[in-house]
Design a protein around this motif. Structure first.
Motif, PDB file in Angstrom:
ATOM      1  N   ARG A   5       0.829  -1.209   0.000  1.00  0.00           N
ATOM      2  CA  ARG A   5       0.000   0.000   0.000  1.00  0.00           C
ATOM      3  C   ARG A   5       0.864   1.260   0.000  1.00  0.00           C
ATOM      4  NH1 ARG A   5      -3.139  -1.155   5.171  1.00  0.00           N
ATOM      5  NH2 ARG A   5      -1.862  -3.027   5.057  1.00  0.00           N
ATOM      6  N   ARG A   6       2.126   1.097   0.396  1.00  0.00           N
ATOM      7  CA  ARG A   6       3.014   2.251   0.481  1.00  0.00           C
ATOM      8  C   ARG A   6       3.742   2.540  -0.831  1.00  0.00           C
ATOM      9  NH1 ARG A   6       4.366   3.696   5.781  1.00  0.00           N
ATOM     10  NH2 ARG A   6       3.120   2.523   7.291  1.00  0.00           N
ATOM     11  N   GLN A   7       3.356   1.854  -1.889  1.00  0.00           N
ATOM     12  CA  GLN A   7       4.081   1.952  -3.172  1.00  0.00           C
ATOM     13  C   GLN A   7       4.227   3.387  -3.683  1.00  0.00           C
ATOM     14  OE1 GLN A   7       0.512   0.871  -6.262  1.00  0.00           O
ATOM     15  NE2 GLN A   7       1.450  -0.822  -5.211  1.00  0.00           N
ATOM     16  N   THR A   8       3.281   4.256  -3.355  1.00  0.00           N
ATOM     17  CA  THR A   8       3.398   5.648  -3.826  1.00  0.00           C
ATOM     18  C   THR A   8       4.284   6.473  -2.898  1.00  0.00           C
ATOM     19  OG1 THR A   8       1.351   6.163  -2.675  1.00  0.00           O
ATOM     20  CG2 THR A   8       1.183   5.689  -5.050  1.00  0.00           C
ATOM     21  N   GLY A   9       4.600   5.920  -1.747  1.00  0.00           N
ATOM     22  CA  GLY A   9       5.501   6.604  -0.815  1.00  0.00           C
ATOM     23  C   GLY A   9       6.948   6.266  -1.121  1.00  0.00           C
ATOM     24  N   PRO A  10       7.884   6.915  -0.414  1.00  0.00           N
ATOM     25  CA  PRO A  10       9.313   6.685  -0.697  1.00  0.00           C
ATOM     26  C   PRO A  10       9.835   5.327  -0.190  1.00  0.00           C
ATOM     27  CG  PRO A  10       9.048   8.265   1.084  1.00  0.00           C
ATOM     28  CD  PRO A  10       7.673   7.954   0.604  1.00  0.00           C
ATOM     29  N   PHE A  11      10.895   4.859  -0.838  1.00  0.00           N
ATOM     30  CA  PHE A  11      11.660   3.701  -0.377  1.00  0.00           C
ATOM     31  C   PHE A  11      13.061   4.220  -0.056  1.00  0.00           C
ATOM     32  CE2 PHE A  11      14.684   0.268  -1.129  1.00  0.00           C
ATOM     33  CZ  PHE A  11      14.119  -0.804  -0.462  1.00  0.00           C
ATOM     34  N   MET A  12      13.431   4.184   1.207  1.00  0.00           N
ATOM     35  CA  MET A  12      14.723   4.729   1.628  1.00  0.00           C
ATOM     36  C   MET A  12      15.619   3.610   2.145  1.00  0.00           C
ATOM     37  SD  MET A  12      15.097   8.009   1.429  1.00  0.00           S
ATOM     38  CE  MET A  12      14.047   8.841   0.299  1.00  0.00           C
ATOM     39  N   THR A  13      16.901   3.738   1.886  1.00  0.00           N
ATOM     40  CA  THR A  13      17.867   2.730   2.328  1.00  0.00           C
ATOM     41  C   THR A  13      18.921   3.341   3.231  1.00  0.00           C
ATOM     42  OG1 THR A  13      17.616   1.522   0.263  1.00  0.00           O
ATOM     43  CG2 THR A  13      19.585   1.068   1.508  1.00  0.00           C
ATOM     44  N   VAL A  14      19.281   2.626   4.271  1.00  0.00           N
ATOM     45  CA  VAL A  14      20.437   2.997   5.086  1.00  0.00           C
ATOM     46  C   VAL A  14      21.294   1.753   5.266  1.00  0.00           C
ATOM     47  CG1 VAL A  14      21.266   3.807   7.336  1.00  0.00           C
ATOM     48  CG2 VAL A  14      19.190   4.791   6.365  1.00  0.00           C
ATOM     49  N   ASN A  15      22.578   1.887   4.959  1.00  0.00           N
ATOM     50  CA  ASN A  15      23.488   0.768   5.189  1.00  0.00           C
ATOM     51  C   ASN A  15      24.101   0.910   6.582  1.00  0.00           C
ATOM     52  OD1 ASN A  15      25.708  -0.982   5.342  1.00  0.00           O
ATOM     53  ND2 ASN A  15      25.857  -1.011   3.105  1.00  0.00           N
ATOM     54  N   CYS A  16      23.696   0.023   7.486  1.00  0.00           N
ATOM     55  CA  CYS A  16      24.112   0.148   8.886  1.00  0.00           C
ATOM     56  C   CYS A  16      25.580  -0.202   9.104  1.00  0.00           C
ATOM     57  CB  CYS A  16      23.247  -0.747   9.768  1.00  0.00           C
ATOM     58  SG  CYS A  16      21.499  -0.368   9.641  1.00  0.00           S
ATOM     59  N   ALA A  17      26.195  -0.877   8.127  1.00  0.00           N
ATOM     60  CA  ALA A  17      27.602  -1.267   8.290  1.00  0.00           C
ATOM     61  C   ALA A  17      28.540  -0.181   7.790  1.00  0.00           C
ATOM     62  CB  ALA A  17      27.875  -2.567   7.544  1.00  0.00           C
ATOM     63  N   ALA A  18      28.020   0.740   6.976  1.00  0.00           N
ATOM     64  CA  ALA A  18      28.898   1.712   6.313  1.00  0.00           C
ATOM     65  C   ALA A  18      29.196   2.933   7.177  1.00  0.00           C
ATOM     66  CB  ALA A  18      28.282   2.153   4.994  1.00  0.00           C
ATOM     67  N   LEU A  19      28.422   3.115   8.241  1.00  0.00           N
ATOM     68  CA  LEU A  19      28.561   4.344   9.028  1.00  0.00           C
ATOM     69  C   LEU A  19      28.911   4.026  10.470  1.00  0.00           C
ATOM     70  CD1 LEU A  19      25.293   6.025   7.718  1.00  0.00           C
ATOM     71  CD2 LEU A  19      27.623   6.579   7.001  1.00  0.00           C
ATOM     72  N   ASN A  20      29.702   4.918  11.096  1.00  0.00           N
ATOM     73  CA  ASN A  20      29.946   4.723  12.529  1.00  0.00           C
ATOM     74  C   ASN A  20      28.696   5.142  13.301  1.00  0.00           C
ATOM     75  OD1 ASN A  20      29.947   7.515  13.115  1.00  0.00           O
ATOM     76  ND2 ASN A  20      32.125   7.668  12.668  1.00  0.00           N
ATOM     77  N   GLU A  21      28.720   4.830  14.594  1.00  0.00           N
ATOM     78  CA  GLU A  21      27.576   5.037  15.454  1.00  0.00           C
ATOM     79  C   GLU A  21      27.010   6.458  15.359  1.00  0.00           C
ATOM     80  OE1 GLU A  21      28.812   3.391  19.168  1.00  0.00           O
ATOM     81  OE2 GLU A  21      27.413   4.756  20.160  1.00  0.00           O
TER      82      GLU A  21
END
Ligand SMILES: Nc1ncnc2c1ncn2[C@@H]1O[C@H](COP(=O)(O)OP(=O)(O)OP(=O)(O)O)[C@@H](O)[C@H]1O
Ligand SMILES: [Mg+2]
Length: 315
Positions: free
Chosen positions: A57-73
Motif C-alpha cells: 500500500r506504500r508503493q506511492t511513498g518513498p523507499f529509503m535505504t540505510v546501510n548500517c555497516a557503512a557508518l559509525n555510530e
C-alpha cells in the motif's frame, strides 16, 4: 501480470525456491509488519525489499535505504534521525534523517546485524514510540514508516553472542524471509544468463546470443559463493573475452574450473600447485587442447606439458 520475463517484480527465476519466495513477497506486501530478509551475499535481498515496497500500500511513498555497516555510530544516528543546526561541529543547517524521508513509505535497513548496540537501543525506542528526535533536538516527530531489514549474518549467532538485542530482533523480525543461494536453484541460471546477456549486449553494443552447453555445464557445476552478483560479473567478463556470437568454456574465468576443495595446494616452492584431478578435468573439458587448458589453469604450455608428464595424464 507481474510474471514478466521468467520472474517476478524484477527478480529472475522460476525454480521452486523462487516461487516460494514470490509467495512470501506477496504476503509481506499485503501486511504492514516489519520484515527481516536473510540470505548470502548477492542473493537479491535488496531486490526483494524493493519488490515488497512496490507491491504494498506504500508503493506511492518513498523507499529509503540505510546501510548500517557503512557508518559509525555517530553518523548512523544522524543519518537515521537527522539533526538540527548546531547539534555538532559541521551541522550548519537542519537536516532530515532517513526515517523522516521515508514518511508514509518504507525504510530498508541494510546489514542490520552490524548496527552498534547503542543504536539498537535507540531504534527499539523509536519503534515503540513511533516517533524520532533529531540529534540536538528534544522535539518528538511522528513517523509512519514500514521497516524492512536485511543481513547476510547469522542472526541466531549474533543474538547468542549478545551482539544483537533479542527485544529488538523480535520487534523487527515479525516476518522472516530467506533468500535461497543460487546453488540451490541452478535451474534459474539459464534465465539469469539470458536476461543479463541481453542487458550487457545493449550496453556494450555486442551480439552474444548463445552459451555453449559445455560452458553452461561448468557454470552450473560451480557453487557461486557470491551468488547472482558474482554470476552477473562473470557474464560481463565472458562477453568481453568471447570472440564470436557465443560464450565458450574458453571465455569463462579460470576459477570455474578449479573443482573440488583443495584443487590447488601450495607447493614447496611456494607457488600454487595443480592437482592431477584438476589437470585431467581441464584436459577433458578442452578435449586435450593444451593452449586452452594452460590458459585456464593460469600456467604456461611448458608447465602444462611438465605436469602431464609428471602425473602421467593423457594430454
Ligand atoms: N533473482 C535475481 N534476478 C535478477 N537479478 C538479481 C537477482 N538476485 C540478485 N540479482 C542482482 O544481483 C545483484 C546483487 O543483488 P542484491 O544487491 O539485491 O543482493 P544482496 O542480497 O543485497 O547482497 P549483499 O548481501 O551483498 O548486499 C544486483 O545487481 C541484483 O540486481
Ligand atoms: Mg544488499
Amino acid at each position: 501480470e507481474l510474471m514478466q520475463e521468467y520472474g517476478f517484480m524484477g527478480l529472475i527465476g522460476t525454480s521452486l525456491p523462487m516461487q516460494r519466495l514470490y509467495e512470501q513477497i506477496r504476503n509481506a506486501a499485503a501486511s504492514e509488519a516489519p520484515i527481516v530478509i536473510t540470505g548470502e551475499s548477492g542473493t537479491g535481498k535488496e531486490l526483494v525489499a524493493k519488490a515488497i515496497h512496490r507491491l504494498s500500500r506504500r508503493q506511492t511513498g518513498p523507499f529509503m535505504t540505510v546501510n548500517c555497516a557503512a557508518l559509525n555510530e555517530f553518523l548512523l544516528e544522524s543519518e537515521l534521525f537527522g539533526h538540527v543546526k548546531g547539534a555538532f561541529t559541521g551541522a550548519v543547517r537542519d537536516r532530515k534523517g532517513r526515517f523522516e524521508a521515508a514518511q508514509h513509505g518504507s525504510l530498508f535497513l541494510d546489514e542490520v546485524g552490524d548496527m552498534p548496540l547503542s543504536m539498537q537501543v535507540k531504534l527499539l525506542r523509536v519503534l515503540q514510540e513511533r516517533e524520532i528526535e533529531r540529534v540536538g533536538d528534544q522535539r518528538p516527530i511522528k513517523v509512519d514508516v514500514r521497516l524492512m531489514s536485511a543481513t547476510n549474518k547469522n542472526m541466531e549467532e549474533l543474538l547468542g553472542q549478545g551482539k544483537f538485542r533479542d527485544d529488538l530482533f523480535y520487534r523487527i523480525n515479525v516476518i522472516p524471509i530467506h533468500v535461497p543461494p543460487l546453488r540451490e536453484r541452478i535451474e534459474d541460471i539459464p534465465h539469469l544468463i539470458a536476461h543479463y546477456l541481453e542487458r550487457i549486449n545493449q550496453i556494450n553494443r555486442k551480439a552474444i546470443r548463445y552459451i555453449s552447453p559445455q560452458a553452461l555445464e561448468a557454470i552450473e557445476a560451480y557453487p557461486w559463493p557470491g551468488n547472482v552478483r558474482q554470476l552477473v560479473n562473470m557474464i560481463e567478463y565472458a562477453t568481453m573475452t568471447a570472440k564470436g556470437d557465443s560464450i565458450e568454456p574458453v571465455d569463462l574465468p579460470e576459477y570455474l574450473f578449479r573443482k573440488g576443495a583443495p584443487a590447488i595446494i601450495p607447493s614447496r616452492g611456494g607457488k600454487e600447485r595443480i592437482t592431477k584431478e584438476q589437470l585431467d578435468a581441464t584436459l577433458r573439458r578442452f578435449k586435450g587442447n593444451r593452449t586452452q587448458s594452460a590458459r585456464h589453469l593460469g600456467i604456461s604450455r611448458v608447465t602444462l606439458w611438465k605436469l602431464i608428464k609428471e602425473f602421467g595424464s593423457v594430454g
